[in-house]
Design a protein around this motif. Sequence first.
Motif, short mmCIF file in Angstrom:
data_model
loop_
_atom_site.label_atom_id
_atom_site.label_comp_id
_atom_site.label_asym_id
_atom_site.label_seq_id
_atom_site.Cartn_x
_atom_site.Cartn_y
_atom_site.Cartn_z
N ALA B 159 -30.59 -4.83 -30.44
CA ALA B 159 -31.59 -5.75 -31.00
C ALA B 159 -32.01 -5.31 -32.41
O ALA B 159 -32.24 -6.14 -33.29
N LEU B 160 -32.10 -3.99 -32.62
CA LEU B 160 -32.54 -3.48 -33.92
C LEU B 160 -31.47 -3.64 -35.01
O LEU B 160 -31.79 -3.69 -36.20
N ALA B 161 -30.19 -3.74 -34.57
CA ALA B 161 -29.07 -3.74 -35.52
C ALA B 161 -29.12 -4.90 -36.51
O ALA B 161 -28.59 -4.81 -37.61
N VAL B 162 -29.74 -6.01 -36.11
CA VAL B 162 -29.80 -7.16 -37.02
C VAL B 162 -31.10 -7.15 -37.84
O VAL B 162 -31.46 -8.15 -38.47
N GLN B 163 -31.78 -6.01 -37.81
CA GLN B 163 -33.02 -5.81 -38.58
C GLN B 163 -34.05 -6.92 -38.34
O GLN B 163 -34.44 -7.65 -39.26
N PRO B 164 -34.51 -6.99 -37.09
CA PRO B 164 -35.51 -8.02 -36.77
C PRO B 164 -36.89 -7.60 -37.31
O PRO B 164 -37.07 -6.47 -37.75
N GLU B 165 -37.84 -8.54 -37.23
CA GLU B 165 -39.22 -8.21 -37.59
C GLU B 165 -40.08 -8.05 -36.33
O GLU B 165 -41.06 -7.33 -36.33
N VAL B 166 -39.65 -8.79 -35.31
CA VAL B 166 -40.40 -8.79 -34.06
C VAL B 166 -39.45 -8.45 -32.92
O VAL B 166 -38.30 -8.89 -32.91
N LEU B 167 -39.95 -7.66 -31.95
CA LEU B 167 -39.16 -7.41 -30.74
C LEU B 167 -39.93 -7.95 -29.55
O LEU B 167 -41.08 -7.58 -29.32
N LEU B 168 -39.29 -8.85 -28.80
CA LEU B 168 -39.88 -9.36 -27.57
C LEU B 168 -39.27 -8.57 -26.42
O LEU B 168 -38.05 -8.44 -26.35
N MET B 169 -40.08 -8.04 -25.55
CA MET B 169 -39.55 -7.24 -24.45
C MET B 169 -40.09 -7.78 -23.13
O MET B 169 -41.30 -7.79 -22.90
N ASP B 170 -39.16 -8.21 -22.28
CA ASP B 170 -39.56 -8.80 -21.00
C ASP B 170 -39.36 -7.77 -19.90
O ASP B 170 -38.24 -7.56 -19.43
N GLU B 171 -40.43 -7.11 -19.52
CA GLU B 171 -40.37 -6.03 -18.51
C GLU B 171 -39.22 -5.07 -18.78
O GLU B 171 -38.35 -4.89 -17.92
#
Lengths: 216, 249
Positions: B159-171
Amino acid sequence: MRNKFDEQLELLNSELIMMGGLCEEVINMTTKALLSGNPKLAKEVFPLVEEIEKKEREIETLCLKLLLQQQPVAKDLRLISSALKMITDMARVGTQAADISEITLLENITKENSNIHIQDMALATIDMVNGSISAFVQRDLELAQAVIDYDDIVDEMFNEIKDDLIKLIGQDPSIGEYAVDMLMVSKYFEKIGDHAVNIAEWVVFSITGIHKEDHE
Amino acid sequence: MEKFKITDLDLYYGTFKALIKVNLTIEANQITAFIGPSGCGKSTLLKSLNRMNDLIEGCRIDGNVLLDGEDIYGNIDVNLLRKRVGMVFQKPNPFPMSIYDNVAYGPRTHGIHSKIKLDEIVETSLRNAAIWDELKDRLKKSALGISGGQQQRLCIARALAVQPEVLLMDEPTSALDPISTSKIEDLISELKERYTIIIVTHNMQQAVRISDKTAFFLLGQVIEYDTTENIFSNPRQKETEDYITGRFG
């Protein structure tokens, strides 16, 4: 849901009420022994103080068990953390009652020479301790606040006794030992009043989530 | 600074109204936890933040979701949205390919093919997901051969590899053992310096440990939204209190 936890909280509640009851008993007995100059009664204070200390350890163990097993939050966390603080103050009430009784056993303060102000002060601190315990039992914020407010009156009583004693020493220097003992007794009562205030403040915190120090 | 601003959001699955008048502001570089019983709408809201719900037939929404002031349900590139707002799921779901290719997958789909550039992205992403040291000697091995905890950190790296700004984490830790859970929690706390994180969790203690703010959901509504400290020490709503103390119902 959480029946076991609720049962344990109920047990904590009743143990605190029981410890509070012991505190009321010990301070009543201490005062009676002091004002009547009765050494036999003063000696009966000590086993009661031991019982209070035993209760403190039992409640502390129960609180730690609840924190470990139930990971309480919100009002449960407030009750348990308040309980842990309150039992320290309750135990100190017991210790100070024992200190007063030790002075009673020296028999420098007798029925004849105990002055009127110490009686008023003793009765006032009994009321404060009773009030703080009742505030906890009944979850009564107003009563808790009344206990907190009453502290100033007890502090004032201590100052009056101090002034009385200074005057007495001036009139008759031979009463030095009596005066020092009486000053210590009144200081112990004043401290018992402070512990009642602490208990009342934790009652307020357990109900509202706000402790006095949050405002300071 | 506010990252997401959600205003009067209603969400329907067919005739069923799954979210009712949700109003929330998600702060940047903070960890926001969504808690509540199953079926309360917390995962639905999470998915609506990068339009994963678009994939569900019969799903429609009313209201606004603004990301940095821009309406994500307006005229925007959904692929770009999902690049900016990444997601990590409950069960680790590595692709059946090598560890390296899992992390390089996103950047490649966004047009990066230089090996030097990809090597750099893979290493940085795995380092940021606190798993580089464990995997650096087996990058060409299948991602399916590593442990569940490592797979989940690999998915975070992906998920980090595309350099996001927000991380949504579902459990993200519900399928993991305590040690892996603890590693992921530490990681999440470190990541908040660079990312805005929104986490759905059923683990109350986890919410207390890692999140800055907590929203409590019930039957599609946000019942209470406050600092995590306030929610767990002195909640204002009885429903919140009943739920977090385990006396819900």
